[in-house]
Design a protein around this motif. Structure first.
Motif, PDB file in Angstrom:
ATOM      1  N   UNK A  42      18.185  65.388 -33.810  1.00  0.00           N
ATOM      2  CA  UNK A  42      18.404  64.226 -32.949  1.00  0.00           C
ATOM      3  C   UNK A  42      18.951  64.657 -31.590  1.00  0.00           C
ATOM      4  N   UNK A  43      19.872  65.597 -31.585  1.00  0.00           N
ATOM      5  CA  UNK A  43      20.438  66.103 -30.324  1.00  0.00           C
ATOM      6  C   UNK A  43      19.350  66.796 -29.503  1.00  0.00           C
ATOM      7  N   UNK A  44      18.498  67.598 -30.167  1.00  0.00           N
ATOM      8  CA  UNK A  44      17.406  68.266 -29.448  1.00  0.00           C
ATOM      9  C   UNK A  44      16.464  67.235 -28.824  1.00  0.00           C
ATOM     10  N   UNK A  49      14.625  64.383 -24.001  1.00  0.00           N
ATOM     11  CA  UNK A  49      14.344  63.089 -23.360  1.00  0.00           C
ATOM     12  C   UNK A  49      15.098  62.967 -22.041  1.00  0.00           C
ATOM     13  N   UNK A  50      16.400  63.265 -22.071  1.00  0.00           N
ATOM     14  CA  UNK A  50      17.205  63.114 -20.857  1.00  0.00           C
ATOM     15  C   UNK A  50      16.894  64.197 -19.833  1.00  0.00           C
ATOM     16  N   UNK A  51      16.531  65.374 -20.292  1.00  0.00           N
ATOM     17  CA  UNK A  51      16.141  66.432 -19.348  1.00  0.00           C
ATOM     18  C   UNK A  51      14.885  66.014 -18.595  1.00  0.00           C
ATOM     19  N   UNK A  57      18.225  65.327 -11.027  1.00  0.00           N
ATOM     20  CA  UNK A  57      19.682  65.420 -11.106  1.00  0.00           C
ATOM     21  C   UNK A  57      20.101  66.774 -11.688  1.00  0.00           C
ATOM     22  N   UNK A  58      19.474  67.181 -12.758  1.00  0.00           N
ATOM     23  CA  UNK A  58      19.801  68.463 -13.378  1.00  0.00           C
ATOM     24  C   UNK A  58      19.548  69.627 -12.417  1.00  0.00           C
TER      25      UNK A  58
END
Length: 63
Positions: A42-44, A49-51, A57-58
């Protein structure tokens, strides 16, 4: 399920400490392991998704 001798002994000790059968102790260990792996997946997924969503921004944070 066949386990190496060391794992069998560790499972037996754990079951004795928890006052449970070896079968129940093994099921609990498998359940916990599967839950940890599900959380990691789930974290991956969320990280990817957010990346993808916040690429600019990143990039700026990395400068």
């Amino acid at each position: 399920m066949r386990l190496p001798e060391e794992m069998q002994a560790a499972l037996k000790r754990r079951a004795e400490v928890e006052d449970r059968s070896m079968h129940t102790a093994a099921l609990g260990a498998v359940e916990r392991g599967l839950a940890v792996e599900a959380d990691r997946e789930a974290v991956r997924r969320l990280g990817a998704k957010y990346a993808a969503t916040h690429t600019d921004l990143l990039r700026r944070l990395g400068e």
